[in-house]
Design a protein around this motif. Structure first.
Motif, PDB file in Angstrom:
ATOM      1  N   TYR A 106     -28.683  28.376 -25.356  1.00  0.00           N
ATOM      2  CA  TYR A 106     -29.356  27.533 -24.356  1.00  0.00           C
ATOM      3  C   TYR A 106     -28.421  27.246 -23.192  1.00  0.00           C
ATOM      4  O   TYR A 106     -28.792  27.340 -22.026  1.00  0.00           O
ATOM      5  CB  TYR A 106     -29.821  26.201 -24.964  1.00  0.00           C
ATOM      6  CG  TYR A 106     -31.156  26.317 -25.663  1.00  0.00           C
ATOM      7  CD1 TYR A 106     -32.338  26.356 -24.924  1.00  0.00           C
ATOM      8  CD2 TYR A 106     -31.239  26.402 -27.043  1.00  0.00           C
ATOM      9  CE1 TYR A 106     -33.564  26.473 -25.559  1.00  0.00           C
ATOM     10  CE2 TYR A 106     -32.465  26.522 -27.685  1.00  0.00           C
ATOM     11  CZ  TYR A 106     -33.615  26.560 -26.936  1.00  0.00           C
ATOM     12  OH  TYR A 106     -34.819  26.684 -27.547  1.00  0.00           O
ATOM     13  N   MET A 107     -27.182  26.866 -23.518  1.00  0.00           N
ATOM     14  CA  MET A 107     -26.252  26.482 -22.450  1.00  0.00           C
ATOM     15  C   MET A 107     -25.950  27.665 -21.545  1.00  0.00           C
ATOM     16  O   MET A 107     -25.897  27.529 -20.333  1.00  0.00           O
ATOM     17  CB  MET A 107     -24.965  25.926 -23.039  1.00  0.00           C
ATOM     18  CG  MET A 107     -25.183  24.581 -23.690  1.00  0.00           C
ATOM     19  SD  MET A 107     -23.670  23.877 -24.297  1.00  0.00           S
ATOM     20  CE  MET A 107     -23.010  23.133 -22.821  1.00  0.00           C
ATOM     21  N   LEU A 162     -21.834  18.962 -26.184  1.00  0.00           N
ATOM     22  CA  LEU A 162     -22.465  20.254 -26.499  1.00  0.00           C
ATOM     23  C   LEU A 162     -21.450  21.395 -26.397  1.00  0.00           C
ATOM     24  O   LEU A 162     -21.447  22.304 -27.231  1.00  0.00           O
ATOM     25  CB  LEU A 162     -23.661  20.499 -25.573  1.00  0.00           C
ATOM     26  CG  LEU A 162     -24.862  19.601 -25.872  1.00  0.00           C
ATOM     27  CD1 LEU A 162     -25.884  19.661 -24.743  1.00  0.00           C
ATOM     28  CD2 LEU A 162     -25.526  19.993 -27.192  1.00  0.00           C
ATOM     29  N   LYS A 175     -30.383  26.550 -19.590  1.00  0.00           N
ATOM     30  CA  LYS A 175     -31.537  25.707 -19.954  1.00  0.00           C
ATOM     31  C   LYS A 175     -31.074  24.464 -20.691  1.00  0.00           C
ATOM     32  O   LYS A 175     -30.002  24.461 -21.309  1.00  0.00           O
ATOM     33  CB  LYS A 175     -32.467  26.491 -20.885  1.00  0.00           C
ATOM     34  CG  LYS A 175     -33.186  27.618 -20.194  1.00  0.00           C
ATOM     35  CD  LYS A 175     -34.352  28.062 -21.068  1.00  0.00           C
ATOM     36  CE  LYS A 175     -34.928  29.370 -20.587  1.00  0.00           C
ATOM     37  NZ  LYS A 175     -34.947  30.399 -21.613  1.00  0.00           N
ATOM     38  N   LEU A 176     -31.927  23.431 -20.679  1.00  0.00           N
ATOM     39  CA  LEU A 176     -31.601  22.233 -21.444  1.00  0.00           C
ATOM     40  C   LEU A 176     -31.711  22.537 -22.934  1.00  0.00           C
ATOM     41  O   LEU A 176     -32.631  23.238 -23.358  1.00  0.00           O
ATOM     42  CB  LEU A 176     -32.554  21.088 -21.092  1.00  0.00           C
ATOM     43  CG  LEU A 176     -32.361  20.404 -19.740  1.00  0.00           C
ATOM     44  CD1 LEU A 176     -33.207  19.155 -19.642  1.00  0.00           C
ATOM     45  CD2 LEU A 176     -30.894  20.057 -19.488  1.00  0.00           C
ATOM     46  N   VAL A 177     -30.775  22.022 -23.704  1.00  0.00           N
ATOM     47  CA  VAL A 177     -30.805  22.179 -25.166  1.00  0.00           C
ATOM     48  C   VAL A 177     -31.946  21.286 -25.685  1.00  0.00           C
ATOM     49  O   VAL A 177     -32.110  20.157 -25.204  1.00  0.00           O
ATOM     50  CB  VAL A 177     -29.436  21.745 -25.749  1.00  0.00           C
ATOM     51  CG1 VAL A 177     -29.441  21.792 -27.258  1.00  0.00           C
ATOM     52  CG2 VAL A 177     -28.318  22.606 -25.166  1.00  0.00           C
ATOM     53  N   GLN A 189     -35.705  11.579 -24.253  1.00  0.00           N
ATOM     54  CA  GLN A 189     -34.350  11.172 -24.674  1.00  0.00           C
ATOM     55  C   GLN A 189     -34.150   9.669 -24.457  1.00  0.00           C
ATOM     56  O   GLN A 189     -33.477   9.005 -25.248  1.00  0.00           O
ATOM     57  CB  GLN A 189     -33.291  11.990 -23.925  1.00  0.00           C
ATOM     58  CG  GLN A 189     -33.327  13.468 -24.306  1.00  0.00           C
ATOM     59  CD  GLN A 189     -32.304  14.320 -23.559  1.00  0.00           C
ATOM     60  OE1 GLN A 189     -31.544  13.839 -22.724  1.00  0.00           O
ATOM     61  NE2 GLN A 189     -32.286  15.607 -23.877  1.00  0.00           N
ATOM     62  N   SER A 219     -22.868  14.297 -22.536  1.00  0.00           N
ATOM     63  CA  SER A 219     -23.590  15.227 -23.416  1.00  0.00           C
ATOM     64  C   SER A 219     -23.121  16.661 -23.177  1.00  0.00           C
ATOM     65  O   SER A 219     -23.049  17.459 -24.113  1.00  0.00           O
ATOM     66  CB  SER A 219     -25.107  15.122 -23.210  1.00  0.00           C
ATOM     67  OG  SER A 219     -25.419  15.162 -21.842  1.00  0.00           O
ATOM     68  N   GLY A 220     -22.777  17.002 -21.917  1.00  0.00           N
ATOM     69  CA  GLY A 220     -22.286  18.348 -21.624  1.00  0.00           C
ATOM     70  C   GLY A 220     -21.037  18.644 -22.440  1.00  0.00           C
ATOM     71  O   GLY A 220     -20.901  19.703 -23.042  1.00  0.00           O
ATOM     72  N   GLY A 237     -25.049  12.399 -18.259  1.00  0.00           N
ATOM     73  CA  GLY A 237     -25.873  13.571 -18.635  1.00  0.00           C
ATOM     74  C   GLY A 237     -26.873  13.299 -19.743  1.00  0.00           C
ATOM     75  O   GLY A 237     -27.644  14.182 -20.103  1.00  0.00           O
ATOM     76  N   PHE A 238     -26.857  12.120 -20.293  1.00  0.00           N
ATOM     77  CA  PHE A 238     -27.787  11.751 -21.366  1.00  0.00           C
ATOM     78  C   PHE A 238     -28.087  10.262 -21.276  1.00  0.00           C
ATOM     79  O   PHE A 238     -27.155   9.477 -21.144  1.00  0.00           O
ATOM     80  CB  PHE A 238     -27.165  12.061 -22.735  1.00  0.00           C
ATOM     81  CG  PHE A 238     -28.155  11.970 -23.866  1.00  0.00           C
ATOM     82  CD1 PHE A 238     -28.799  13.100 -24.352  1.00  0.00           C
ATOM     83  CD2 PHE A 238     -28.462  10.740 -24.437  1.00  0.00           C
ATOM     84  CE1 PHE A 238     -29.720  13.007 -25.384  1.00  0.00           C
ATOM     85  CE2 PHE A 238     -29.388  10.649 -25.465  1.00  0.00           C
ATOM     86  CZ  PHE A 238     -30.014  11.784 -25.939  1.00  0.00           C
ATOM     87  N   ARG A 269     -31.536  12.509 -20.292  1.00  0.00           N
ATOM     88  CA  ARG A 269     -31.830  13.356 -19.132  1.00  0.00           C
ATOM     89  C   ARG A 269     -33.331  13.552 -18.941  1.00  0.00           C
ATOM     90  O   ARG A 269     -33.742  14.227 -18.040  1.00  0.00           O
ATOM     91  CB  ARG A 269     -31.190  14.725 -19.385  1.00  0.00           C
ATOM     92  CG  ARG A 269     -30.511  15.381 -18.197  1.00  0.00           C
ATOM     93  CD  ARG A 269     -29.867  16.633 -18.752  1.00  0.00           C
ATOM     94  NE  ARG A 269     -29.156  17.463 -17.868  1.00  0.00           N
ATOM     95  CZ  ARG A 269     -27.831  17.541 -17.801  1.00  0.00           C
ATOM     96  NH1 ARG A 269     -27.074  16.735 -18.505  1.00  0.00           N
ATOM     97  NH2 ARG A 269     -27.274  18.432 -17.024  1.00  0.00           N
TER      98      ARG A 269
HETATM   99  P1  AMP Z   1     -23.591  19.223 -17.882  1.00  0.00           P
HETATM  100  O1  AMP Z   1     -22.133  19.323 -18.202  1.00  0.00           O
HETATM  101  O2  AMP Z   1     -24.131  17.839 -17.949  1.00  0.00           O
HETATM  102  O3  AMP Z   1     -23.964  19.924 -16.594  1.00  0.00           O
HETATM  103  O4  AMP Z   1     -24.348  20.019 -19.030  1.00  0.00           O
HETATM  104  C1  AMP Z   1     -24.076  21.385 -19.290  1.00  0.00           C
HETATM  105  C2  AMP Z   1     -25.230  21.976 -20.097  1.00  0.00           C
HETATM  106  O5  AMP Z   1     -25.348  21.278 -21.347  1.00  0.00           O
HETATM  107  C3  AMP Z   1     -26.609  21.836 -19.461  1.00  0.00           C
HETATM  108  O6  AMP Z   1     -26.874  22.887 -18.561  1.00  0.00           O
HETATM  109  C4  AMP Z   1     -27.515  21.908 -20.675  1.00  0.00           C
HETATM  110  O7  AMP Z   1     -27.643  23.230 -21.158  1.00  0.00           O
HETATM  111  C5  AMP Z   1     -26.715  21.121 -21.702  1.00  0.00           C
HETATM  112  N1  AMP Z   1     -27.039  19.682 -21.671  1.00  0.00           N
HETATM  113  C6  AMP Z   1     -26.239  18.667 -21.248  1.00  0.00           C
HETATM  114  N2  AMP Z   1     -26.832  17.483 -21.393  1.00  0.00           N
HETATM  115  C7  AMP Z   1     -28.048  17.734 -21.924  1.00  0.00           C
HETATM  116  C8  AMP Z   1     -29.147  16.916 -22.290  1.00  0.00           C
HETATM  117  N3  AMP Z   1     -29.124  15.580 -22.124  1.00  0.00           N
HETATM  118  N4  AMP Z   1     -30.244  17.511 -22.817  1.00  0.00           N
HETATM  119  C9  AMP Z   1     -30.288  18.848 -23.000  1.00  0.00           C
HETATM  120  N5  AMP Z   1     -29.297  19.670 -22.660  1.00  0.00           N
HETATM  121  C10 AMP Z   1     -28.184  19.133 -22.117  1.00  0.00           C
END
Ligand code: AMP
Length: 240
Positions: free
Chosen positions: A65-66, A53, A70-72, A111, A49-50, A104-105, A107
């Motif tokens: 958000y990113m 996004l 914060k979480l989206v 979800q 998911s990272g 990452g999803f 999370r």
């Molecule tokens: P990651 O690469 O998994 O550390 O994700 C990087 C950023 O993407 C996180 O800090 C969030 O802002 C966003 N993100 C990733 N996965 C999610 C998720 N499942 N739900 C919400 N935001 C997410």
């Protein structure tokens, strides 16, 4: 035998605290050319998911958000990830071993529910592995990490210190601590993770879920140890 074990396709959710080594382990799985996947099996599919996004950062809301860490919101991220998973082509050979890793999803509990209600049956998660890296270790690792800003060279004051305290070995410029690695930020992130993890575990602990999803936990102190344990779990699953 449980119907979970009969499937040749493993849809694996890996969860770990931030800094718990999930990214390293996923890279190791990809690069290890897993022997439990036959040579004509497709390479493991990674749904991150990272990454999804980051590829949608032209959307200002996602970007904000990113960037604030914060979480989206679920209503934005859910459909983006769902589309990506539904686009995976698992091929038509039902006998071939296939591995899909969810990174990452989901999370949080909402979800998890969203995937359950919206994802096609053959793509539903059927195994969860929690990488339970000791959180004291993660805190120690982060708060002792100092970097040289220009080059990104990273030191750890405990086990990989610079030759001269707080100085980069090559340029002799001062080392700094990233805001992300400050104690209060790390503790806050871990608390947040623990709350969300509780929701995920509640979801997969429901009787209905236990019929279709296997749950494992590994708790090694290093990514190498956890990778070995995860490899053993995956090999066993595909051997069955
Ligand atoms: P990651 O690469 O998994 O550390 O994700 C990087 C950023 O993407 C996180 O800090 C969030 O802002 C966003 N993100 C990733 N996965 C999610 C998720 N499942 N739900 C919400 N935001 C997410």
């Amino acid at each position: 035998m449980s119907s979970i074990l009969k499937s040749n396709s493993l849809r694996l959710l890996l969860v770990s605290p931030p800094g718990g080594g999930k990214g390293t382990i996923i890279n190791k799985i990809i690069n290890s050319n897993p022997s439990f996947l036959a040579s004509d099996s497709p390479s493991p599919f990674i749904v991150s998911s990272g990454t999804i996004l980051r590829n949608n950062k032209n959307n200002d809301l996602i970007k904000s958000y990113m960037e604030s860490g914060k979480l989206v919101p679920n209503e934005i991220v859910n459909n983006l990830v769902l589309k990506e998973i539904e686009n995976i082509d698992l091929g038509s050979d039902a006998q071939a071993n296939k591995l899909v890793i969810f990174d990452g999803f989901p999370r949080n509990k909402e979800q998890c529910k969203f995937l359950k209600e919206n994802l096609s049956k053959e793509k539903q998660i059927n195994m969860v592995i929690e990488i339970d890296t000791p959180q004291k270790l993660i805190i120690d690792r982060c708060v002792n990490r100092f970097i040289h800003l220009k080059s990104g060279r990273s030191y750890n004051l405990s086990y990989n210190p610079p030759k001269v305290p707080m100085e980069d070995d090559i340029t002799h410029e001062p080392l700094v601590q990233r805001d992300d690695d400050k104690l209060e930020t790390v503790v806050k992130r871990l608390e947040d993770y623990n709350t969300k993890l509780k929701g995920i575990k509640e979801f997969f602990n429901e009787e209905e879920q236990k019929k279709t999803v296997l749950f494992h936990q590994v708790d090694g102190e290093t990514s190498d140890i956890n990778f070995t344990k995860i490899q053993a779990i995956l090999s066993k699953y595909f051997e069955k």
